[in-house]
Design a protein around this motif. Sequence first.
Motif, PDB file in Angstrom:
ATOM      1  N   THR A 134       0.747  -1.099  -0.159  1.00 28.04           N
ATOM      2  CA  THR A 134      -0.023  -0.055  -0.086  1.00 28.04           C
ATOM      3  C   THR A 134       0.780   1.136   0.041  1.00 28.04           C
ATOM      4  O   THR A 134       1.605   1.374   0.798  1.00 28.04           O
ATOM      5  CB  THR A 134      -0.803  -0.015   1.193  1.00 28.04           C
ATOM      6  N   ARG A 135       0.498   2.160  -0.878  1.00 33.74           N
ATOM      7  CA  ARG A 135       1.314   3.473  -1.130  1.00 33.74           C
ATOM      8  C   ARG A 135       2.667   3.372  -1.482  1.00 33.74           C
ATOM      9  O   ARG A 135       3.649   3.828  -1.072  1.00 33.74           O
ATOM     10  CB  ARG A 135       1.239   4.454   0.243  1.00 33.74           C
ATOM     11  N   ALA A 136       3.151   2.260  -2.209  1.00 35.35           N
ATOM     12  CA  ALA A 136       4.407   1.739  -2.712  1.00 35.35           C
ATOM     13  C   ALA A 136       4.968   2.830  -3.708  1.00 35.35           C
ATOM     14  O   ALA A 136       5.964   2.908  -3.991  1.00 35.35           O
ATOM     15  CB  ALA A 136       4.311   0.429  -3.239  1.00 35.35           C
ATOM     16  N   HIS A 137       3.870   3.201  -4.314  1.00 35.88           N
ATOM     17  CA  HIS A 137       4.289   4.462  -5.534  1.00 35.88           C
ATOM     18  C   HIS A 137       4.575   5.687  -4.907  1.00 35.88           C
ATOM     19  O   HIS A 137       3.695   6.108  -4.046  1.00 35.88           O
ATOM     20  CB  HIS A 137       3.289   4.341  -6.503  1.00 35.88           C
ATOM     21  N   LYS A 138       5.444   6.672  -5.119  1.00 36.32           N
ATOM     22  CA  LYS A 138       5.863   7.608  -4.209  1.00 36.32           C
ATOM     23  C   LYS A 138       4.724   8.589  -4.396  1.00 36.32           C
ATOM     24  O   LYS A 138       4.702   9.523  -3.428  1.00 36.32           O
ATOM     25  CB  LYS A 138       7.218   8.127  -4.838  1.00 36.32           C
ATOM     26  N   GLY A 139       4.046   8.816  -5.352  1.00 31.07           N
ATOM     27  CA  GLY A 139       3.073   9.718  -5.502  1.00 31.07           C
ATOM     28  C   GLY A 139       2.112   9.729  -4.823  1.00 31.07           C
ATOM     29  O   GLY A 139       1.436  10.481  -3.916  1.00 31.07           O
ATOM     30  N   ASP A 140       1.692   8.376  -4.649  1.00 32.73           N
ATOM     31  CA  ASP A 140       0.665   7.858  -3.556  1.00 32.73           C
ATOM     32  C   ASP A 140       1.059   8.364  -2.165  1.00 32.73           C
ATOM     33  O   ASP A 140       0.024   8.862  -1.260  1.00 32.73           O
ATOM     34  CB  ASP A 140       0.111   6.446  -3.780  1.00 32.73           C
ATOM     35  N   LEU A 141       2.142   7.877  -1.939  1.00 29.39           N
ATOM     36  CA  LEU A 141       2.705   8.267  -0.462  1.00 29.39           C
ATOM     37  C   LEU A 141       2.785   9.677  -0.296  1.00 29.39           C
ATOM     38  O   LEU A 141       2.347  10.128   0.909  1.00 29.39           O
ATOM     39  CB  LEU A 141       4.187   7.705  -0.456  1.00 29.39           C
ATOM     40  N   LEU A 142       3.273  10.618  -1.214  1.00 27.65           N
ATOM     41  CA  LEU A 142       3.378  11.952  -0.646  1.00 27.65           C
ATOM     42  C   LEU A 142       1.898  12.757  -0.989  1.00 27.65           C
ATOM     43  O   LEU A 142       1.962  13.450   0.117  1.00 27.65           O
ATOM     44  CB  LEU A 142       4.024  12.696  -2.108  1.00 27.65           C
ATOM     45  N   ALA A 143       0.815  12.032  -1.326  1.00 33.50           N
ATOM     46  CA  ALA A 143      -0.516  12.614  -1.386  1.00 33.50           C
ATOM     47  C   ALA A 143      -0.857  12.294  -0.063  1.00 33.50           C
ATOM     48  O   ALA A 143      -1.676  13.028   0.672  1.00 33.50           O
ATOM     49  CB  ALA A 143      -1.474  11.979  -2.586  1.00 33.50           C
ATOM     50  N   TYR A 144      -0.550  11.068   0.400  1.00 34.13           N
ATOM     51  CA  TYR A 144      -0.943  10.664   1.706  1.00 34.13           C
ATOM     52  C   TYR A 144      -0.482  11.411   2.887  1.00 34.13           C
ATOM     53  O   TYR A 144      -0.974  11.932   3.867  1.00 34.13           O
ATOM     54  CB  TYR A 144      -0.663   9.071   1.903  1.00 34.13           C
ATOM     55  N   ALA A 145       0.911  11.614   2.553  1.00 34.56           N
ATOM     56  CA  ALA A 145       1.593  12.263   3.690  1.00 34.56           C
ATOM     57  C   ALA A 145       1.179  13.826   3.870  1.00 34.56           C
ATOM     58  O   ALA A 145       1.046  14.638   5.029  1.00 34.56           O
ATOM     59  CB  ALA A 145       3.016  12.444   3.314  1.00 34.56           C
ATOM     60  N   LEU A 146       0.602  14.734   2.665  1.00 37.74           N
ATOM     61  CA  LEU A 146       0.059  15.662   2.611  1.00 37.74           C
ATOM     62  C   LEU A 146      -1.283  15.939   3.597  1.00 37.74           C
ATOM     63  O   LEU A 146      -1.638  16.744   4.249  1.00 37.74           O
ATOM     64  CB  LEU A 146      -0.297  16.384   1.273  1.00 37.74           C
ATOM     65  N   GLN A 147      -2.082  14.691   3.128  1.00 33.98           N
ATOM     66  CA  GLN A 147      -3.432  14.396   3.867  1.00 33.98           C
ATOM     67  C   GLN A 147      -3.070  14.433   5.254  1.00 33.98           C
ATOM     68  O   GLN A 147      -4.035  15.313   5.980  1.00 33.98           O
ATOM     69  CB  GLN A 147      -4.009  13.521   3.203  1.00 33.98           C
ATOM     70  N   GLU A 148      -2.086  13.655   5.643  1.00 31.82           N
ATOM     71  CA  GLU A 148      -2.006  13.339   7.105  1.00 31.82           C
ATOM     72  C   GLU A 148      -1.363  14.594   7.750  1.00 31.82           C
ATOM     73  O   GLU A 148      -1.872  14.769   9.164  1.00 31.82           O
ATOM     74  CB  GLU A 148      -1.073  12.152   7.317  1.00 31.82           C
ATOM     75  N   THR A 149      -0.709  15.613   7.342  1.00 37.04           N
ATOM     76  CA  THR A 149      -0.054  16.346   8.006  1.00 37.04           C
ATOM     77  C   THR A 149      -0.921  17.830   7.847  1.00 37.04           C
ATOM     78  O   THR A 149      -0.657  18.635   8.715  1.00 37.04           O
ATOM     79  CB  THR A 149       1.530  16.573   7.361  1.00 37.04           C
ATOM     80  N   GLY A 150      -1.671  17.834   6.839  1.00 44.28           N
ATOM     81  CA  GLY A 150      -2.318  19.131   6.468  1.00 44.28           C
ATOM     82  C   GLY A 150      -1.623  20.230   6.024  1.00 44.28           C
ATOM     83  O   GLY A 150      -1.924  21.369   5.742  1.00 44.28           O
ATOM     84  N   HIS A 151      -0.301  19.809   5.402  1.00 40.83           N
ATOM     85  CA  HIS A 151       0.404  20.876   4.674  1.00 40.83           C
ATOM     86  C   HIS A 151      -0.056  21.234   3.281  1.00 40.83           C
ATOM     87  O   HIS A 151      -0.333  20.037   2.652  1.00 40.83           O
ATOM     88  CB  HIS A 151       1.994  20.282   4.831  1.00 40.83           C
ATOM     89  N   ARG A 152      -0.073  22.176   2.817  1.00 37.76           N
ATOM     90  CA  ARG A 152      -0.250  22.622   1.344  1.00 37.76           C
ATOM     91  C   ARG A 152       0.864  22.089   0.499  1.00 37.76           C
ATOM     92  O   ARG A 152       2.262  22.479   0.882  1.00 37.76           O
ATOM     93  CB  ARG A 152      -0.520  23.893   1.009  1.00 37.76           C
ATOM     94  N   PRO A 153       0.837  21.617  -0.681  1.00 30.50           N
ATOM     95  CA  PRO A 153       1.990  21.308  -1.594  1.00 30.50           C
ATOM     96  C   PRO A 153       2.660  22.505  -1.908  1.00 30.50           C
ATOM     97  O   PRO A 153       3.919  22.552  -2.234  1.00 30.50           O
ATOM     98  CB  PRO A 153       1.332  20.661  -2.790  1.00 30.50           C
ATOM     99  N   ASP A 154       1.939  23.926  -2.020  1.00 37.57           N
ATOM    100  CA  ASP A 154       2.742  24.850  -2.500  1.00 37.57           C
ATOM    101  C   ASP A 154       3.595  25.525  -1.324  1.00 37.57           C
ATOM    102  O   ASP A 154       4.522  26.482  -1.600  1.00 37.57           O
ATOM    103  CB  ASP A 154       1.971  25.993  -3.052  1.00 37.57           C
TER     104      ASP A 154
END
Length: 210
Positions: A134-154
């Motif tokens: 689960t979340r082995a692909h880095k894009g999925d992982l980074l999207a999940y990390a942003l969701q969990e931390t509440g940080h904005r990508p920009d």
Amino acid sequence: MKAIFLDLDGTLMDSKPGIESSLRHAFQETGHDELAASDLTWMIGPPFQDSFARAGVRDPDKAIALYRAHYQASGMFTASVYDGVFDMLDTLADTGAELFIATAKPHAYARLITAHFGLSRYMVAEFGPELDGTRAHKGDLLAYALQETGHRPDSSVMVGDRHHDMDAGARVGMPTIAVTWGYGSEDEWTGAAARIDRPAELAPAIASLG
């Protein structure tokens, strides 16, 4: 930047000796001696499920199990933190940014490694795939990390050495910085906002992003 996501293998640490020895073991045990004797740097970064399949291994799940058994027994800590990384992390921490690990290595292993080598104390959280892929692909992982931390990508940045890091940043709309001392090559860094040759260059590169 408020959040800095850092790759582990090839960015903070030279993990190649332990990873490569465990990969060679998996190839030998599955009857691929010719692959065991080849340069396996290309396998450091992408999901092993994909890489073993690409290498022609008939049963990637078996190869991964063999790899993991060897890695846990003798490869996990056969690694070293790159020169200058601790100074780099101290400098980044002083900026007030939050630091995170974002690695393709399963977090069950990554957290043992970062604790062992003294990296975990700098991190607010550490993100990696689950052992089931689960979340082995880095894009999925980074999207999940942003969701969990509440940080904005920009207001965040992804720092890594392989095209998977650059691709993941592009997917979520996050700028990326490529480090040249890891396992990647120049053609993998297309799209990076900056390239750096030494850890001491990271803080200024991030500051230049605004």
